[in-house]
Design a protein around this motif. Structure first.
Motif, PDB file in Angstrom:
ATOM      1  N   GLU A   1     -11.486  -5.933  -5.094  1.00  0.00           N
ATOM      2  CA  GLU A   1     -12.062  -6.833  -4.851  1.00  0.00           C
ATOM      3  C   GLU A   1     -12.583  -6.791  -3.372  1.00  0.00           C
ATOM      4  O   GLU A   1     -12.709  -5.748  -2.952  1.00  0.00           O
ATOM      5  CB  GLU A   1     -11.365  -8.234  -5.138  1.00  0.00           C
ATOM      6  N   SER A   2     -13.095  -7.897  -2.827  1.00  0.00           N
ATOM      7  CA  SER A   2     -13.560  -7.712  -1.329  1.00  0.00           C
ATOM      8  C   SER A   2     -12.883  -6.742  -0.292  1.00  0.00           C
ATOM      9  O   SER A   2     -11.740  -6.913  -0.343  1.00  0.00           O
ATOM     10  CB  SER A   2     -14.064  -8.976  -0.702  1.00  0.00           C
ATOM     11  N   ILE A   3     -13.606  -6.059   0.260  1.00  0.00           N
ATOM     12  CA  ILE A   3     -12.812  -5.092   1.341  1.00  0.00           C
ATOM     13  C   ILE A   3     -13.269  -5.677   2.720  1.00  0.00           C
ATOM     14  O   ILE A   3     -13.088  -4.919   3.569  1.00  0.00           O
ATOM     15  CB  ILE A   3     -12.858  -3.363   1.182  1.00  0.00           C
ATOM     16  N   ASN A   4     -13.931  -6.692   2.806  1.00  0.00           N
ATOM     17  CA  ASN A   4     -14.586  -6.993   4.181  1.00  0.00           C
ATOM     18  C   ASN A   4     -13.445  -7.276   5.103  1.00  0.00           C
ATOM     19  O   ASN A   4     -12.463  -8.057   4.563  1.00  0.00           O
ATOM     20  CB  ASN A   4     -15.457  -8.424   4.062  1.00  0.00           C
ATOM     21  N   GLY A   5     -13.336  -6.786   6.361  1.00  0.00           N
ATOM     22  CA  GLY A   5     -12.543  -6.958   7.243  1.00  0.00           C
ATOM     23  C   GLY A   5     -11.224  -6.282   7.068  1.00  0.00           C
ATOM     24  O   GLY A   5     -10.312  -6.416   8.016  1.00  0.00           O
ATOM     25  N   ALA A   6     -11.135  -5.530   6.177  1.00  0.00           N
ATOM     26  CA  ALA A   6     -10.020  -4.737   5.745  1.00  0.00           C
ATOM     27  C   ALA A   6      -9.939  -3.463   6.617  1.00  0.00           C
ATOM     28  O   ALA A   6     -11.041  -2.640   6.996  1.00  0.00           O
ATOM     29  CB  ALA A   6      -9.800  -4.219   4.478  1.00  0.00           C
ATOM     30  N   THR A   7      -8.780  -3.069   7.173  1.00  0.00           N
ATOM     31  CA  THR A   7      -8.607  -2.075   8.348  1.00  0.00           C
ATOM     32  C   THR A   7      -7.462  -1.394   7.998  1.00  0.00           C
ATOM     33  O   THR A   7      -6.583  -2.235   7.512  1.00  0.00           O
ATOM     34  CB  THR A   7      -8.908  -2.306   9.757  1.00  0.00           C
ATOM     35  N   GLY A   8      -7.413  -0.103   8.268  1.00  0.00           N
ATOM     36  CA  GLY A   8      -6.274   0.828   7.896  1.00  0.00           C
ATOM     37  C   GLY A   8      -6.437   1.555   6.595  1.00  0.00           C
ATOM     38  O   GLY A   8      -7.452   1.271   5.995  1.00  0.00           O
ATOM     39  N   VAL A   9      -5.312   2.195   6.126  1.00  0.00           N
ATOM     40  CA  VAL A   9      -4.962   2.832   5.100  1.00  0.00           C
ATOM     41  C   VAL A   9      -4.311   1.807   4.151  1.00  0.00           C
ATOM     42  O   VAL A   9      -3.172   1.371   4.519  1.00  0.00           O
ATOM     43  CB  VAL A   9      -4.420   4.059   5.224  1.00  0.00           C
ATOM     44  N   TYR A  10      -4.844   1.568   2.951  1.00  0.00           N
ATOM     45  CA  TYR A  10      -4.145   0.816   1.998  1.00  0.00           C
ATOM     46  C   TYR A  10      -3.802   1.895   0.695  1.00  0.00           C
ATOM     47  O   TYR A  10      -4.488   2.618   0.407  1.00  0.00           O
ATOM     48  CB  TYR A  10      -5.151  -0.159   1.342  1.00  0.00           C
ATOM     49  N   ARG A  11      -2.474   1.557   0.295  1.00  0.00           N
ATOM     50  CA  ARG A  11      -1.868   2.374  -0.908  1.00  0.00           C
ATOM     51  C   ARG A  11      -1.549   1.680  -1.756  1.00  0.00           C
ATOM     52  O   ARG A  11      -0.905   0.455  -1.694  1.00  0.00           O
ATOM     53  CB  ARG A  11      -0.968   3.540  -0.350  1.00  0.00           C
ATOM     54  N   ASP A  12      -1.206   2.267  -3.025  1.00  0.00           N
ATOM     55  CA  ASP A  12      -0.297   1.642  -4.180  1.00  0.00           C
ATOM     56  C   ASP A  12       0.112   3.025  -4.839  1.00  0.00           C
ATOM     57  O   ASP A  12      -0.490   3.857  -4.856  1.00  0.00           O
ATOM     58  CB  ASP A  12      -1.143   0.736  -5.204  1.00  0.00           C
ATOM     59  N   THR A  13       1.408   3.247  -5.524  1.00  0.00           N
ATOM     60  CA  THR A  13       1.831   3.878  -6.394  1.00  0.00           C
ATOM     61  C   THR A  13       1.897   3.275  -7.863  1.00  0.00           C
ATOM     62  O   THR A  13       2.532   2.626  -8.208  1.00  0.00           O
ATOM     63  CB  THR A  13       2.876   4.798  -5.831  1.00  0.00           C
ATOM     64  N   LEU A  14       1.338   4.204  -8.643  1.00  0.00           N
ATOM     65  CA  LEU A  14       1.267   3.809 -10.255  1.00  0.00           C
ATOM     66  C   LEU A  14       1.955   4.624 -10.832  1.00  0.00           C
ATOM     67  O   LEU A  14       2.023   5.885 -10.602  1.00  0.00           O
ATOM     68  CB  LEU A  14      -0.216   3.603 -10.710  1.00  0.00           C
ATOM     69  N   THR A  15       2.839   4.063 -11.855  1.00  0.00           N
ATOM     70  CA  THR A  15       3.654   4.939 -12.742  1.00  0.00           C
ATOM     71  C   THR A  15       3.096   4.722 -14.233  1.00  0.00           C
ATOM     72  O   THR A  15       2.856   3.592 -14.747  1.00  0.00           O
ATOM     73  CB  THR A  15       5.124   4.322 -12.519  1.00  0.00           C
ATOM     74  N   PHE A  16       2.649   5.824 -14.844  1.00  0.00           N
ATOM     75  CA  PHE A  16       2.254   5.871 -16.250  1.00  0.00           C
ATOM     76  C   PHE A  16       3.310   6.080 -17.005  1.00  0.00           C
ATOM     77  O   PHE A  16       3.993   7.041 -17.046  1.00  0.00           O
ATOM     78  CB  PHE A  16       1.131   6.969 -16.357  1.00  0.00           C
ATOM     79  N   THR A  17       3.426   5.357 -18.112  1.00  0.00           N
ATOM     80  CA  THR A  17       4.335   5.740 -19.241  1.00  0.00           C
ATOM     81  C   THR A  17       3.624   5.473 -20.694  1.00  0.00           C
ATOM     82  O   THR A  17       2.663   4.650 -20.988  1.00  0.00           O
ATOM     83  CB  THR A  17       5.475   4.750 -19.303  1.00  0.00           C
ATOM     84  N   VAL A  18       3.765   6.653 -21.531  1.00  0.00           N
ATOM     85  CA  VAL A  18       3.218   6.806 -22.669  1.00  0.00           C
ATOM     86  C   VAL A  18       4.363   6.675 -23.766  1.00  0.00           C
ATOM     87  O   VAL A  18       5.370   7.409 -23.468  1.00  0.00           O
ATOM     88  CB  VAL A  18       2.201   7.973 -22.866  1.00  0.00           C
ATOM     89  N   THR A  19       4.280   6.224 -24.753  1.00  0.00           N
ATOM     90  CA  THR A  19       5.229   6.253 -25.786  1.00  0.00           C
ATOM     91  C   THR A  19       4.540   6.020 -27.307  1.00  0.00           C
ATOM     92  O   THR A  19       3.583   5.576 -27.429  1.00  0.00           O
ATOM     93  CB  THR A  19       6.379   4.767 -25.788  1.00  0.00           C
ATOM     94  N   PRO A  20       5.424   6.570 -28.199  1.00  0.00           N
ATOM     95  CA  PRO A  20       4.676   6.471 -29.697  1.00  0.00           C
ATOM     96  C   PRO A  20       4.512   5.043 -29.968  1.00  0.00           C
ATOM     97  O   PRO A  20       5.414   4.073 -29.623  1.00  0.00           O
ATOM     98  CB  PRO A  20       6.010   7.118 -30.435  1.00  0.00           C
ATOM     99  N   TYR A  21       3.517   4.537 -30.920  1.00  0.00           N
ATOM    100  CA  TYR A  21       3.311   3.214 -31.251  1.00  0.00           C
ATOM    101  C   TYR A  21       3.740   3.152 -32.790  1.00  0.00           C
ATOM    102  O   TYR A  21       3.647   4.100 -33.423  1.00  0.00           O
ATOM    103  CB  TYR A  21       1.836   3.207 -31.178  1.00  0.00           C
TER     104      TYR A  21
END
Length: 174
Positions: free
Chosen positions: A154-174
């Motif tokens: 969404e809006s990055i106006n005024g954002a300074t610095g380094v922004y991060r997130d860590t995602l974990t992906f999980t796949v399983t049989p359906y």
């Protein structure tokens, strides 16, 4: 195996013997036996790596191609869990966080090679993805990715610095 289905496969065999070790005949001897192979669903995800987002006006976007291998002609579920949403915000929304505890919400969607597109919420199981037939089922390094991850903030106006997130992906049989 890429076009097979899960389940138990059986075959019957018979070994015939007609002589002794010294060459004398003992007559014909038969030894029947059965071989069973139980093919279980196997799902594997590969090719995930860090994504750098690029500013696009008021927002930032990024995408990355990866592969989900599914043996046994099975459908699979995909879940994407956010470290920031789980540990800090306790929300279903994805967000990037900087060192000052400022947040930038983002949207995450995934497309498969067949054109199916699903919008994700944190830690929500998206069911019913179909396996991808040959040659993409093999997931050989980066030569055959069959999924595309798309992120837009969404809006990055005024954002300074380094922004991060860590995602974990999980796949399983359906």
């Amino acid at each position: 195996m890429n076009t097979g289905t899960t389940g138990t496969y059986e075959g019957f065999f018979r070994v015939n013997s007609r002589s002794n070790t010294d060459g004398t005949s003992l007559g014909t001897a038969f030894m029947p036996f059965k071989v069973s192979l139980n093919v279980l669903p196997v799902i594997q995800i590969s090719g995930l790596k860090d994504i750098a987002l690029s500013p696009q006006g008021n927002s930032a976007t990024g995408s990355h191609r990866f592969c989900v291998f599914s043996m046994g002609n099975v459908r699979f579920n995909l879940r994407v869990k956010s470290e920031v949403a789980e540990e800090v915000l306790y929300t279903k929304r994805y967000s990037l966080k900087n060192g000052d505890a400022n947040y930038i919400p983002y949207n995450l969607s995934i497309n498969d090679i067949k054109g199916a597109r699903k919008n994700f919420r944190n830690n929500y199981n998206h069911t019913g993805w179909n396996y991808t037939p040959s040659p993409h089922y093999q997931c050989q390094s980066n030569t055959s990715p069959n999924m595309t991850l798309n992120i837009n903030t969404e809006s990055i106006n005024g954002a300074t610095g380094v922004y991060r997130d860590t995602l974990t992906f999980t796949v399983t049989p359906y």
